[in-house]
Scaffold this motif. Sequence first.
Motif, PDB file in Angstrom:
ATOM      1  N   ARG A  94       0.908  -1.245   0.077  1.00  0.00           N
ATOM      2  CA  ARG A  94       0.157  -0.042  -0.142  1.00  0.00           C
ATOM      3  C   ARG A  94       0.840   1.208  -0.093  1.00  0.00           C
ATOM      4  O   ARG A  94       2.122   1.291   0.487  1.00  0.00           O
ATOM      5  CB  ARG A  94      -0.953   0.019   1.270  1.00  0.00           C
ATOM      6  CG  ARG A  94      -1.847  -0.913   1.320  1.00  0.00           C
ATOM      7  CD  ARG A  94      -2.759  -1.048   2.402  1.00  0.00           C
ATOM      8  NE  ARG A  94      -3.604  -1.949   2.879  1.00  0.00           N
ATOM      9  CZ  ARG A  94      -3.392  -2.983   3.576  1.00  0.00           C
ATOM     10  NH1 ARG A  94      -2.573  -3.106   4.237  1.00  0.00           N
ATOM     11  NH2 ARG A  94      -4.391  -4.063   3.563  1.00  0.00           N
ATOM     12  N   VAL A 116      -2.713   1.105 -13.293  1.00  0.00           N
ATOM     13  CA  VAL A 116      -2.166   0.677 -12.117  1.00  0.00           C
ATOM     14  C   VAL A 116      -2.806  -0.750 -12.115  1.00  0.00           C
ATOM     15  O   VAL A 116      -4.078  -1.044 -12.085  1.00  0.00           O
ATOM     16  CB  VAL A 116      -2.689   1.197 -10.794  1.00  0.00           C
ATOM     17  CG1 VAL A 116      -2.167   0.589  -9.734  1.00  0.00           C
ATOM     18  CG2 VAL A 116      -2.191   2.710 -10.832  1.00  0.00           C
ATOM     19  N   ILE A 138      -2.849   3.612  -3.728  1.00  0.00           N
ATOM     20  CA  ILE A 138      -2.907   2.362  -3.950  1.00  0.00           C
ATOM     21  C   ILE A 138      -3.160   1.440  -2.551  1.00  0.00           C
ATOM     22  O   ILE A 138      -2.333   1.711  -1.561  1.00  0.00           O
ATOM     23  CB  ILE A 138      -1.717   1.747  -4.607  1.00  0.00           C
ATOM     24  CG1 ILE A 138      -1.533   2.150  -5.763  1.00  0.00           C
ATOM     25  CG2 ILE A 138      -1.966   0.216  -4.723  1.00  0.00           C
ATOM     26  CD1 ILE A 138      -0.126   1.927  -6.781  1.00  0.00           C
ATOM     27  N   HIS A 144       2.474  -4.057  -7.605  1.00  0.00           N
ATOM     28  CA  HIS A 144       1.686  -3.433  -8.322  1.00  0.00           C
ATOM     29  C   HIS A 144       2.269  -2.880  -9.517  1.00  0.00           C
ATOM     30  O   HIS A 144       3.398  -1.933  -9.337  1.00  0.00           O
ATOM     31  CB  HIS A 144       1.189  -2.280  -7.613  1.00  0.00           C
ATOM     32  CG  HIS A 144       0.269  -2.391  -6.398  1.00  0.00           C
ATOM     33  ND1 HIS A 144      -1.002  -2.937  -6.240  1.00  0.00           N
ATOM     34  CD2 HIS A 144       0.639  -2.260  -5.284  1.00  0.00           C
ATOM     35  CE1 HIS A 144      -1.388  -3.270  -5.147  1.00  0.00           C
ATOM     36  NE2 HIS A 144      -0.448  -2.989  -4.275  1.00  0.00           N
TER      37      HIS A 144
END
Length: 176
Positions: A94, A116, A138, A144
């Motif tokens: 994250r 993304v 995110i 990612h």
Amino acid sequence: MMFQGWYTAADGGIKVSASDRCKTTVTKLYAQWAVYVDPFVEAICPAGNLTFHTSGDTEWFVDHDDFVTGPASARSGVIGDNENTSLTTAALGRGTLSFKWKTSSESGYDKLQLYVDGACVIEDFSGDRDWETVTHRIESVGTHSIEWRYSKDGSVSEGQDCGWVDEVVWTPEGGD
């Protein structure tokens, strides 16, 4: 490391492809690798915590003529009608992605987009637009894929027909 291909010797040798014919039933091949030197990280990523790659119909390059605050920016390569070119990186966990971008293109048709994990999250950044700052959060864990893709439609070219990216910052959330 970047895979260079299959060769007939560990160093040097002749590059072999799948369509090549060999004279014997047993042929020893060697995988050759080269160290990947990222031309973008120093130019567009102040923290140096991301690695960038380019792909598509042509490659992005470091543009020393048009930059925000650093020594240079990343610029999409020259492409033709119905083609695209991408600059990609990967981020773990994250966090918050921020960057600056601009375009010089046919408004509404030839555009720079942000993807993304394969999903387009900013669809229409086009026309004659000066540097703008973008922040994208995110929320999910894992690795990612982040992609800036410049695409052209089937006709008309305006402006410099490209996009730029600069000052890419990935700020991971603690604990991932």
